[in-house]
Design a protein around this motif. Structure first.
Motif, PDB file in Angstrom:
ATOM      1  N   MET A   1     -18.397   7.583  -9.433  1.00 34.84           N
ATOM      2  CA  MET A   1     -18.128   6.177  -9.703  1.00 34.84           C
ATOM      3  C   MET A   1     -18.085   5.935 -11.216  1.00 34.84           C
ATOM      4  N   SER A   2     -17.267   4.973 -11.614  1.00 33.61           N
ATOM      5  CA  SER A   2     -17.205   4.572 -13.014  1.00 33.61           C
ATOM      6  C   SER A   2     -17.532   3.088 -13.082  1.00 33.61           C
ATOM      7  N   LYS A   3     -18.491   2.710 -13.909  1.00 31.98           N
ATOM      8  CA  LYS A   3     -18.963   1.322 -13.902  1.00 31.98           C
ATOM      9  C   LYS A   3     -17.862   0.341 -14.301  1.00 31.98           C
ATOM     10  N   ASN A   4     -16.863   0.792 -15.104  1.00 35.91           N
ATOM     11  CA  ASN A   4     -15.775  -0.108 -15.497  1.00 35.91           C
ATOM     12  C   ASN A   4     -14.573  -0.031 -14.552  1.00 35.91           C
ATOM     13  N   ILE A   5     -14.657   0.813 -13.541  1.00 37.21           N
ATOM     14  CA  ILE A   5     -13.614   0.897 -12.518  1.00 37.21           C
ATOM     15  C   ILE A   5     -14.133   0.390 -11.178  1.00 37.21           C
ATOM     16  N   GLU A   6     -15.385   0.676 -10.892  1.00 35.21           N
ATOM     17  CA  GLU A   6     -15.975   0.292  -9.610  1.00 35.21           C
ATOM     18  C   GLU A   6     -15.837  -1.206  -9.375  1.00 35.21           C
ATOM     19  N   GLY A   7     -15.287  -1.568  -8.205  1.00 39.26           N
ATOM     20  CA  GLY A   7     -15.149  -2.968  -7.841  1.00 39.26           C
ATOM     21  C   GLY A   7     -13.877  -3.636  -8.320  1.00 39.26           C
ATOM     22  N   LYS A   8     -13.125  -2.979  -9.197  1.00 36.95           N
ATOM     23  CA  LYS A   8     -11.874  -3.570  -9.665  1.00 36.95           C
ATOM     24  C   LYS A   8     -10.808  -3.479  -8.582  1.00 36.95           C
ATOM     25  N   ILE A   9      -9.969  -4.509  -8.531  1.00 32.91           N
ATOM     26  CA  ILE A   9      -8.866  -4.528  -7.571  1.00 32.91           C
ATOM     27  C   ILE A   9      -7.611  -4.088  -8.301  1.00 32.91           C
ATOM     28  N   VAL A  10      -7.044  -2.965  -7.879  1.00 35.91           N
ATOM     29  CA  VAL A  10      -5.916  -2.339  -8.561  1.00 35.91           C
ATOM     30  C   VAL A  10      -4.705  -2.321  -7.638  1.00 35.91           C
ATOM     31  N   VAL A  11      -3.627  -2.959  -8.063  1.00 35.48           N
ATOM     32  CA  VAL A  11      -2.372  -2.982  -7.310  1.00 35.48           C
ATOM     33  C   VAL A  11      -1.472  -1.867  -7.849  1.00 35.48           C
ATOM     34  N   ILE A  12      -0.921  -1.061  -6.961  1.00 37.43           N
ATOM     35  CA  ILE A  12      -0.094   0.086  -7.367  1.00 37.43           C
ATOM     36  C   ILE A  12       1.231   0.044  -6.620  1.00 37.43           C
ATOM     37  N   THR A  13       2.347   0.001  -7.348  1.00 35.40           N
ATOM     38  CA  THR A  13       3.652   0.106  -6.695  1.00 35.40           C
ATOM     39  C   THR A  13       4.072   1.577  -6.634  1.00 35.40           C
ATOM     40  N   GLY A  14       4.990   1.886  -5.722  1.00 37.59           N
ATOM     41  CA  GLY A  14       5.390   3.281  -5.545  1.00 37.59           C
ATOM     42  C   GLY A  14       4.226   4.146  -5.107  1.00 37.59           C
ATOM     43  N   ALA A  15       3.379   3.577  -4.233  1.00 33.10           N
ATOM     44  CA  ALA A  15       2.101   4.220  -3.896  1.00 33.10           C
ATOM     45  C   ALA A  15       2.180   5.181  -2.718  1.00 33.10           C
ATOM     46  N   SER A  16       3.377   5.411  -2.167  1.00 28.65           N
ATOM     47  CA  SER A  16       3.473   6.234  -0.959  1.00 28.65           C
ATOM     48  C   SER A  16       3.552   7.732  -1.247  1.00 28.65           C
ATOM     49  N   SER A  17       3.682   8.108  -2.517  1.00 23.15           N
ATOM     50  CA  SER A  17       3.761   9.535  -2.864  1.00 23.15           C
ATOM     51  C   SER A  17       3.528   9.699  -4.358  1.00 23.15           C
ATOM     52  N   GLY A  18       3.479  10.957  -4.794  1.00 21.24           N
ATOM     53  CA  GLY A  18       3.490  11.287  -6.216  1.00 21.24           C
ATOM     54  C   GLY A  18       2.406  10.618  -7.039  1.00 21.24           C
ATOM     55  N   LEU A  19       2.808  10.086  -8.198  1.00 22.37           N
ATOM     56  CA  LEU A  19       1.866   9.490  -9.141  1.00 22.37           C
ATOM     57  C   LEU A  19       1.120   8.318  -8.521  1.00 22.37           C
ATOM     58  N   GLY A  20       1.834   7.491  -7.761  1.00 21.70           N
ATOM     59  CA  GLY A  20       1.203   6.323  -7.158  1.00 21.70           C
ATOM     60  C   GLY A  20       0.136   6.694  -6.153  1.00 21.70           C
ATOM     61  N   GLU A  21       0.461   7.641  -5.288  1.00 21.62           N
ATOM     62  CA  GLU A  21      -0.513   8.103  -4.291  1.00 21.62           C
ATOM     63  C   GLU A  21      -1.721   8.751  -4.958  1.00 21.62           C
ATOM     64  N   ALA A  22      -1.468   9.635  -5.912  1.00 21.19           N
ATOM     65  CA  ALA A  22      -2.559  10.325  -6.606  1.00 21.19           C
ATOM     66  C   ALA A  22      -3.467   9.331  -7.321  1.00 21.19           C
ATOM     67  N   THR A  23      -2.861   8.319  -7.931  1.00 20.85           N
ATOM     68  CA  THR A  23      -3.636   7.303  -8.641  1.00 20.85           C
ATOM     69  C   THR A  23      -4.476   6.490  -7.669  1.00 20.85           C
ATOM     70  N   ALA A  24      -3.887   6.111  -6.537  1.00 18.65           N
ATOM     71  CA  ALA A  24      -4.635   5.347  -5.532  1.00 18.65           C
ATOM     72  C   ALA A  24      -5.852   6.131  -5.039  1.00 18.65           C
TER      73      ALA A  24
END
Length: 247
Positions: free
Chosen positions: A1-24
């Motif tokens: 966990m990262s205290k500055n990431i935990e709980g943040k709501i992150v919207v990702i486009t192109g999330a079905s594969s590649g960079l988007g999926e990995a980031t999600a």
């Protein structure tokens, strides 16, 4: 966990594969709530289910970034589900490589629709929310081809990614203070981007170029780095390539 990431709501486009999926997947593992947008519903639902099964929080929306109303619905859906949004990763992209002499104007239009207009729709949908909140973070995926023109073949693609960097830098200057803007400019990263070329000879050369590619989670880690900084630190641009990539 990262205290500055935990709980943040992150919207990702192109999330079905590649960079988007990995980031999600990576951000969810660090405690973020991820909102996934893409056209392929089956892929999105699988990723959502796997993140949830692993103890993360995710919600998927079928959408096409080339449609303004779809992008608005994605942002509105994220807010309805989770109350706010903290980060928008404008990731969806198309790379259709072909010589200018092939005059593939339909592909030019599609790259402009996805890579430029899709980005602008993401900004337009989220910026009023960020301004009301007094906080927010845009992470826009550009390219090493947005720093140096990838030619022959990638001239129009490069044009769209130069535009991403110009728009992102202008946005940073206009809304900076409480809203952060980060440009991520990857080189050869393993994703479906390399499959976007219908021009046979160009597709072959792209395939050879991408033999040096590094995994998509290298970009996910760069995105996490930008997000996890304190609120008064804005990582403006990250350029990353395979160590062996010359271009």
């Amino acid at each position: 966990m990262s205290k500055n990431i935990e709980g943040k709501i992150v919207v990702i486009t192109g999330a079905s594969s590649g960079l988007g999926e990995a980031t999600a997947r990576h951000l969810a593992s660090l405690g973020a709530t991820v909102v996934l947008g893409a056209r392929r519903v089956d892929r999105l639902e699988k990723i959502e289910a796997e993140i949830t099964a692993a103890g993360g929080k995710a919600k998927a929306f079928a959408m096409d970034v080339a449609k303004k109303s779809d992008v608005e619905t994605l942002i509105a859906g994220a807010i309805e589900a989770f109350g706010s949004i903290d980060v928008v990763v404008n990731n969806a992209g198309l790379m259709a490589i072909a010589p200018m002499s092939a005059t593939k104007t339909d592909e030019w239009d599609r790259m402009i629709d996805i890579n430029i207009k899709g980005l602008l729709y993401g900004i337009a949908a989220a910026l009023p929310v960020f301004e009301r909140q007094g906080s927010g973070h845009f992470i826009n995926i550009a390219s090493a081809a947005g720093i140096k023109v990838f030619s022959p073949g990638g001239t129009v693609y490069s044009g769209t990614k130069f535009a991403v960097r110009a728009i992102s830098e202008g946005l940073r200057h206009e809304v900076g203070g409480s809203i952060r803007t980060t440009i991520i400019s990857p080189g050869a990263i393993d994703s479906e981007l390399k499959l976007g070329s219908s021009h046979e000879e160009s597709a072959k050369s792209v395939g050879e170029f991408y033999q040096q590619a590094i995994p998509a989670d290298s970009v996910a880690r760069a995105i996490a780095y930008a997000i996890e900084q304190p609120a008064d630190v804005d990582i403006n641009e990250i350029v990353l390539r395979p160590t062996i990539q010359e271009f």
